[in-house]
Design an enzyme around this catalytic site. Structure first.
Site, PDB file in Angstrom:
ATOM      1  N   ASP A   1       0.849  -1.195   0.000  1.00  0.00           N
ATOM      2  CA  ASP A   1       0.000   0.000   0.000  1.00  0.00           C
ATOM      3  C   ASP A   1       0.884   1.245   0.000  1.00  0.00           C
ATOM      4  OD1 ASP A   1      -1.925   1.924   0.530  1.00  0.00           O
ATOM      5  OD2 ASP A   1      -2.211   1.328   2.638  1.00  0.00           O
TER       6      ASP A   1
ATOM      7  N   ASP B   1      -3.920   4.152   1.892  1.00  0.00           N
ATOM      8  CA  ASP B   1      -5.384   4.085   2.059  1.00  0.00           C
ATOM      9  C   ASP B   1      -5.855   2.716   2.550  1.00  0.00           C
ATOM     10  OD1 ASP B   1      -5.055   2.515  -0.153  1.00  0.00           O
ATOM     11  OD2 ASP B   1      -6.504   3.562  -1.417  1.00  0.00           O
TER      12      ASP B   1
ATOM     13  N   ASP C   1      -1.705  -1.168  -4.028  1.00  0.00           N
ATOM     14  CA  ASP C   1      -1.793  -0.425  -5.286  1.00  0.00           C
ATOM     15  C   ASP C   1      -0.552  -0.697  -6.136  1.00  0.00           C
ATOM     16  OD1 ASP C   1       0.193   1.276  -4.034  1.00  0.00           O
ATOM     17  OD2 ASP C   1      -1.478   2.170  -2.921  1.00  0.00           O
TER      18      ASP C   1
ATOM     19  N   ASP D   1      -8.345 -16.032 -17.019  1.00  0.00           N
ATOM     20  CA  ASP D   1      -9.353 -16.426 -16.047  1.00  0.00           C
ATOM     21  C   ASP D   1     -10.334 -17.439 -16.668  1.00  0.00           C
ATOM     22  OD1 ASP D   1     -10.319 -15.610 -13.321  1.00  0.00           O
ATOM     23  OD2 ASP D   1     -12.161 -15.196 -14.441  1.00  0.00           O
TER      24      ASP D   1
ATOM     25  N   GLU E   1      -6.346 -20.531 -16.591  1.00  0.00           N
ATOM     26  CA  GLU E   1      -6.894 -20.957 -15.308  1.00  0.00           C
ATOM     27  C   GLU E   1      -7.938 -22.030 -15.591  1.00  0.00           C
ATOM     28  OE1 GLU E   1      -9.292 -19.743 -11.322  1.00  0.00           O
ATOM     29  OE2 GLU E   1      -9.914 -19.087 -13.292  1.00  0.00           O
TER      30      GLU E   1
END
Ligand code: NOJ
Length: 513
Positions: A26, A30, A34, A207, A262
């Site tokens: 981070d 926050d 990120d 995915d 996947e």
């Protein structure tokens, strides 16, 4: 016998490290990870010795499935950063010899994606057929008995009041399925792939790629599959044709860009066909090991099954023990550090491309998430706990991280472990270095050895280079008639010394001649 002169594509010899951006690091404080956080930790990854990172989705999303519901495939969610920030990661990773793989989510979009907003606006919209719309028997009778994931036995269809039809979603209602039978959809998704390939990504983790094709007669699922999410068994032959198209497209690029599927299917037998005849996926996830308990017979069986199913195809295996969808393997194996260490030796000396899930190199367990902090509809919060970087109370994160930290976060933080050569982190680093230095470990054949019950042992060989792994998954010390020098030991004992012929409980050793 492998051809020793043939240079292997990078993805065969690479160790890939999965980053779930929300949970990794981070930078803006926050409480949500990120891209700048990722960039700031590239030195950690280079020090560790990984060859590639795979970033789970960081695209604009309403986050019903924490980013796997994508509202724009070609941008970065402001929560995570900017496209320029992404480009910096690719450039700075490259300076460290690390490739960047991104997640491609072809089966569905967010319900907020402009394609779906258009599609649901009217039956005549040009994008209507980009998704799967059916009449069923009216508002009370869905088109078939398919069940969606993450919705408690709920159906894979949602009735749309405005246009009076059902739309398909193999996952949440906020994740409508794209209609890959429509060539415009395929072309649009190839455009998405080109967008990222042109930015320099090394490939895609795709995915639920086995789900994209489906039987256009939409038959009911038959027993024993009734009532389980349709995505777990859906594997219509048309998916293979769509994957071949993707493969041809990426082959137009230089640099051995990789397609990693996947293929979340019930077993290795189901996964193997997704390699095609060398013209579909380069790598297909084999999740069988994530379901195998800590048991020597079962591990042996997993290795045999891979050989039986993939070797005849010339397909290169993958190995994975943890990811953002299943409890971490340390947790699954009962929580003991010894097992997490032994599993690391087993994973990183297998034949095939290993995938590490961020935090496993710290020996992390799942976080205990109290009911009031549960956020994932699929019950996967525990393995998505933030990575503790520092031993300080905030562990390098903003004041209120989106999920609680995993147990013993201070002692297991990256900083604490870097200072301790006996740590799990240093074990992973030694294993990665051993793998890099040994052609046998990177590319060699694998032969299972005949060893006493409770042990699994295998020998890797490439030309003159030989390595042997012995894994003891029993609760006793077991004697084994093998000789060599201990190159890496899961407990760190006796490295560089002759092997004494005994392996302790929940321990593994890597031997060189
Ligand atoms: C598989 C992903 O790994 C998982 O996190 C996600 O929820 C589903 N696919 C749907 O995209």
């Amino acid at each position: 016998m492998p051809d020793l002169t043939e240079p292997a594509p990078w993805w065969k010899t690479a160790v890939v490290y999965q980053i779930y951006p929300r949970s990794f690091a981070d930078a803006d404080g926050d409480g949500i990870g990120d891209l700048e956080g990722v960039r700031g930790r590239l030195d950690h990854l280079a020090w560790l010795g990984v060859d590639a990172i795979w970033l789970s989705p960081f695209y604009p999303s309403p986050m019903h499935d924490f980013g796997y519901d994508v509202a724009d495939f070609c941008d970065v969610d402001p929560l995570f950063g900017t496209l320029e920030g992404f480009d910096r990661i690719v450039a700075e990773a490259d300076e460290r010899g690390i490739r960047v793989i991104v997640d491609l989510v072809p089966n569905h979009t967010s319900h907020e994606h402009p394609w779906f907003v258009a599609s649901r606006s009217s039956r005549d919209d040009p994008k209507r057929d980009w998704y799967v719309w059916r009449d069923g028997g009216g508002p009370d009778e869905p088109p078939n008995n398919w069940v969606g994931a993450f919705i408690d036995g709920g159906r894979a269809w949602t009735w749309d009041e405005q246009t009076g039809q059902w739309y398909l979603h193999q996952f949440l209602p906020q994740q409508p399925d794209l209609n890959w039978a429509n060539p415009e959809v395929r072309e649009a998704m190839h455009g998405v792939m080109r967008f990222w390939l042109d930015r320099g990504v090394a490939g895609f983790r795709i995915d639920v790629v086995h789900c994209i094709g489906r039987d256009q007669s939409f038959p009911d699922d038959e027993p024993p599959w009734v009532g389980i999410p349709h995505c777990a068994i859906n594997e219509h032959p048309s998916s293979h044709a769509y994957i071949r198209e993707m493969r041809r497209m990426v082959e137009g690029y230089d640099g051995d860009r990789v397609l990693i599927g996947e293929t979340a299917l019930p077993g290795t037998h189901w996964v193997a066909p997704y390699y095609g005849e060398g013209d579909e996926l380069h790598l297909a996830f084999n999740f069988a090991a994530t379901h195998a308990p800590w048991d020597a017979e079962r591990w042996r069986h997993r290795i045999v099954r891979l050989q039986e199913e993939l070797d005849p195809l010339g397909a290169w295996p993958t190995w994975v023990l943890s990811n953002h969808d299943v409890p971490r393997h340390r947790t699954r194996y009962g929580g003991a550090e010894a097992r997490a260490r032994a599993a690391a030796v087993a994973l990183l000396t297998q034949r095939g491309t290993p995938f590490l899930y961020a935090g496993e190199e710290l020996g992390l367990e799942d976080a205990v998430v109290p009911p009031e902090r549960v956020v994932d509809p699929g019950g996967r919060d525990g393995c998505r706990a933030p990575i503790p970087w520092e031993p300080t109370p905030g562990h390098g994160w903003g004041p209120e991280p989106w999920l609680p930290f995993p147990p013993d976060a201070a002692a297991r933080s990256a900083e604490a472990q870097r200072g301790d050569p006996t740590s799990v982190l240093h074990l992973y680093r030694r294993l990665l270095a051993a793998r890099k230095a040994s052609p046998a470990l990177r590319l060699g054949t694998l032969e299972l050895l005949d060893v006493p019950d409770g042990l699994v042992a295998w020998r890797r060989r490439h030309g003159d280079d030989v390595r042997t792994t012995v894994l003891n998954q029993s609760e006793q010390t077991v004697a084994v008639a093998l000789a060599g020098t201990v190159e890496v030991a899961s407990d760190g004992e006796g490295e560089g010394q002759p092997f004494e012929g005994q392996v302790g409980p929940d321990t593994a050793v890597l031997l060189r001649p």
